[in-house]
Motif scaffolding. Structure first.
Motif, PDB file in Angstrom:
ATOM      1  N   CYS A  38      38.719  29.851  38.270  1.00  0.00           N
ATOM      2  CA  CYS A  38      39.240  31.217  38.359  1.00  0.00           C
ATOM      3  C   CYS A  38      38.116  32.244  38.211  1.00  0.00           C
ATOM      4  N   HIS A  91      42.933  27.920  33.766  1.00  0.00           N
ATOM      5  CA  HIS A  91      42.714  28.244  32.347  1.00  0.00           C
ATOM      6  C   HIS A  91      43.955  28.857  31.716  1.00  0.00           C
ATOM      7  N   CYS A  94      45.991  32.931  32.069  1.00  0.00           N
ATOM      8  CA  CYS A  94      45.515  33.402  33.381  1.00  0.00           C
ATOM      9  C   CYS A  94      46.358  34.582  33.844  1.00  0.00           C
TER      10      CYS A  94
END
Ligand SMILES: [Zn+2]
Length: 194
Positions: A38, A91, A94
């Motif tokens: 990300c 993660h 997010c």
């Protein structure tokens, strides 16, 4: 006016001073792997995975999702630049969990300026100059991180341009501890064929 450009250029100046022999690095990643993760500002793959310049490919987008463009990069990473192992790392906490396709498209249709989030709902500070184009985009939002990692590993694994001998590992990075936690079902789905 912001000082961001000045700050970036000052930081770059000192980076150049310590650049040393990095100008001699080879183009293909020396350690032969790639990470899809990300864009979240709290994640620094160079630090959480111990990378130096020249070590590995890092492909980032909102969510670390296996979009067509992420797969394009992974295919190049292997086919032309020799990576042999890939990671998909989403993660905790997010931003992609905080909205749906409909929510962002409606917000954009109303106004393009940065929206406000009160912990539950998004709203626009004013209401002008929006556009409906957001209704035609797939935003790749996330409902559950372990599920999204597994989906993405599966999508990459099953892509016709991804060879069966490239293992794909699935992890969720914990923003509270910095730890990478394996998503076993994802890594299982991403196993290389013998
Ligand atoms: Zn994120």
């Amino acid at each position: 006016m912001s000082n961001i450009v000045d700050e970036v250029l000052a930081a770059n100046k000192s980076y150049v001073q310590g650049f040393g022999k990095k100008g001699d690095l080879a183009l293909p990643p020396a350690r032969g792997f790639a990470i899809l993760t990300c864009m979240d500002a709290r994640l620094d793959p160079a630090k959480y995975a111990g990378l130096a310049e020249g070590d590995a490919h890092v492909i980032r987008n909102a969510g670390g999702r296996a979009t067509d463009d992420a797969i394009r990069s992974l295919v190049i990473s292997h086919k032309l630049l020799g990576t042999k192992e890939w990671f998909v790392i989403h993660h905790t906490n997010c931003g992609m969990e905080l909205f749906s396709d409909e929510v962002i498209a409606d917000l954009l249709e109303d106004d393009l300026a940065t929206a406000l989030f009160d912990g539950k709902k998004w709203s626009n500070p004013h209401h002008q100059g929006g556009h409906a184009a957001g209704h035609f985009i797939k935003w790749h939002t996330i409902k559950n991180q372990e599920t999204s990692v597994e989906q993405d590993v599966r999508r990459i694994r099953e892509h016709p341009l991804v060879p069966a001998n490239v293992p794909i590992h699935g992890y969720v990075y914990d923003v509270k501890t910095g730890r990478l936690n394996e998503v076993k079902a994802a890594t299982e789905a991403g196993k290389a064929a013998a």
